[in-house]
Write an enzyme that holds these catalytic residues in place. Structure first.
Site, mmCIF file in Angstrom:
data_model
loop_
_atom_site.group_PDB
_atom_site.id
_atom_site.type_symbol
_atom_site.label_atom_id
_atom_site.label_comp_id
_atom_site.label_asym_id
_atom_site.label_seq_id
_atom_site.Cartn_x
_atom_site.Cartn_y
_atom_site.Cartn_z
ATOM 1 N N HIS A 1 2.852 -4.776 -0.903
ATOM 2 C CA HIS A 1 4.104 -5.476 -0.604
ATOM 3 C C HIS A 1 4.203 -5.844 0.876
ATOM 4 O O HIS A 1 4.802 -6.854 1.229
ATOM 5 C CB HIS A 1 5.315 -4.642 -1.039
ATOM 6 C CG HIS A 1 5.620 -4.769 -2.491
ATOM 7 N ND1 HIS A 1 6.873 -5.011 -2.986
ATOM 8 C CD2 HIS A 1 4.811 -4.725 -3.569
ATOM 9 C CE1 HIS A 1 6.829 -5.101 -4.311
ATOM 10 N NE2 HIS A 1 5.591 -4.917 -4.678
ATOM 11 N N ASP A 2 3.614 -5.028 1.746
ATOM 12 C CA ASP A 2 3.625 -5.390 3.166
ATOM 13 C C ASP A 2 2.784 -6.640 3.385
ATOM 14 O O ASP A 2 3.238 -7.622 3.974
ATOM 15 C CB ASP A 2 3.095 -4.225 4.019
ATOM 16 C CG ASP A 2 3.169 -4.556 5.510
ATOM 17 O OD1 ASP A 2 4.119 -5.260 5.909
ATOM 18 O OD2 ASP A 2 2.294 -4.117 6.273
ATOM 19 N N THR B 1 -4.071 1.880 -11.999
ATOM 20 C CA THR B 1 -4.698 3.068 -12.589
ATOM 21 C C THR B 1 -3.955 4.337 -12.152
ATOM 22 O O THR B 1 -4.176 5.423 -12.683
ATOM 23 C CB THR B 1 -6.190 3.178 -12.186
ATOM 24 O OG1 THR B 1 -6.753 4.343 -12.784
ATOM 25 C CG2 THR B 1 -6.371 3.276 -10.666
#
Ligand code: HEM
Ligand SMILES: *[C@@H]1O[C@H](CO)[C@@H](O)[C@H](O)[C@H]1NC(C)=O
Ligand SMILES: CC(=O)N[C@H]1CO[C@H](CO)[C@@H](O)[C@@H]1O
Length: 324
Positions: free
Chosen positions: A66-67, A191
């Site tokens: 997200h960064d 995962t």
């Protein structure tokens, strides 16, 4: 003819040799002189946190993603909102990014050893790398030298959502310089970690307005998730993205997609859509290959639109810009 080829090779070499130093590049061990213990300090704090809570690896992976996808890997995701600025953290898509306190803890230690030297953007990158190794994933070298950004705005957050099509997601990755191959490999990050039921409740009850569950979902999984999510809907329970080995970094995620056990819609679509299904099969068949490709793709993702040299700043507190 042969000597002609030699000649063009020499020219190509000279061109590359003299043109590359002109562009800044991140480098492995960027802090080796200015803060020799930087990577050790990060590793130790992450390890301590991991001993208390294994889910930290998933949290950091998502934070890094997200960064990097909003204004590049510049730690803009760490900024707290103020009365005059709605930061990225306040956006809907961000929702559940977590472990901000861990980044604070690492930053505090680094400021003690080497004040104003190690960027928050590099802390996220290094901490993510270390946490991946702790859940059994690849141990890889990651270049550093990122600087911290000066802008964080909630209305700039535009990461793909759980109900994106493969083609839509592919578009957002392409804009960041990542291929469909990179995308399928990076989604292998699912995962580990969790999703909240609210992100998949449409798949369980009313898929795309049909009034019925998503027909691609494995019936056993459907029954299971209906149970977990339906038991206390107002609490928005969380469920593992990899239902079989949620704390192990392996290619089991892809195997589950093949048996229709993908939890998010985008996960399941990867195995169904012709754009990605072959890649899913390849990853499912080759754990070592997946792990190796994941490390490479993480380094690539970590290079998105980075600030270097004198751009941006080195924050002293990852949650606030130096000059307010
Ligand atoms: C098309 C791209 C992607 C979509 C649509 C997507 C979507 C999501 C959603 C909806 C969640 C659940 C959040 C929650 O309920 O709290 C999630 C969690 C997660 N994502 Fe992704 N994701 C994408 C790509 C990635 C990438 C590239 C990575 C890392 C390499 C990643 C790593 C994770 C991890 C580790 C979690 C679990 C977080 C936790 O346990 O706190 N995702 N993702
Ligand atoms: C549903 O999942 C189980 C494993 O959990 C698997 O054995 C079965 O083949 C799957 N069914 C379908 C239709 O993919
Ligand atoms: C943690 C956080 O700030 N979450 C926010 C994400 O966005 C939604 C909707 O905009 C807010 O209600 C949350 O508070």
């Amino acid at each position: 003819m042969e000597s002609f080829h030699k000649y063009t090779n020499v020219i190509a070499f000279l061109f590359l040799f003299f043109s590359s130093p002109l562009t800044l590049a991140l480098q492995v061990g960027f802090y080796s002189k200015t803060c020799p213990n930087a990577e050790t300090i990060v590793q130790q704090v992450v390890q301590q946190r991991f001993a208390a809570d294994k889910s930290v690896a998933a949290a950091l992976l998502r934070m890094h993603f997200h960064d990097c996808f909003v204004r590049g890997c510049d730690a803009s995701i760490l900024i707290d909102s103020t009365s005059t600025n709605q930061a990225e953290k306040a956006s809907g898509a961000n929702g559940s990014v977590r472990e901000f306190a861990l980044i604070d803890q690492i930053k505090a230690k680094l400021e003690q050893s080497c004040p104003q030297t190690v960027s928050c953007a590099d802390i996220i990158t290094l901490a993510t790398r270390d946490s991946v190794a702790l859940v059994g994933g690849p141990k890889y070298n990651v270049p550093t030298g990122r600087r911290d950004g000066l802008i964080s705005k909630s209305n700039e957050v535009n990461v793909p959502g759980p109900s994106s099509t493969v083609s839509q997601a592919q578009q957002s990755f392409k804009i960041k310089g990542l291929t469909i191959n990179d995308m399928v490999v990076l989604l292998g990050g699912h995962t580990v970690g969790i999703t909240h039921c609210s992100f998949i409740s449409d798949r369980l009850t009313n898929f795309q307005g049909t009034g019925a569950p998503d027909p691609t979902m494995n019936k056993t999984l459907l029954t299971q998730l209906k149970g977990t999510c339906g038991a206390n809907p107002s609490a928005d329970p969380s469920i593992f993205l990899d239902q079989k080995t949620p704390f192990v970094f392996d290619n089991e995620y892809y195997n589950q997609l093949k048996s229709n056990n993908g939890v998010l819609q985008i996960d399941q679509e990867l195995a169904v859509d012709p754009l990605s299904s072959t890649l899913v099969n390849n990853m499912a068949a080759n754990n070592a290959g997946f792990v190796q490709n994941f490390a490479k793709a993480m380094v690539k993702m970590g290079g998105i639109q980075v600030l270097q040299g004198t751009a941006g700043e080195i924050r002293t507190n990852c949650r606030v810009f130096n000059k307010n």
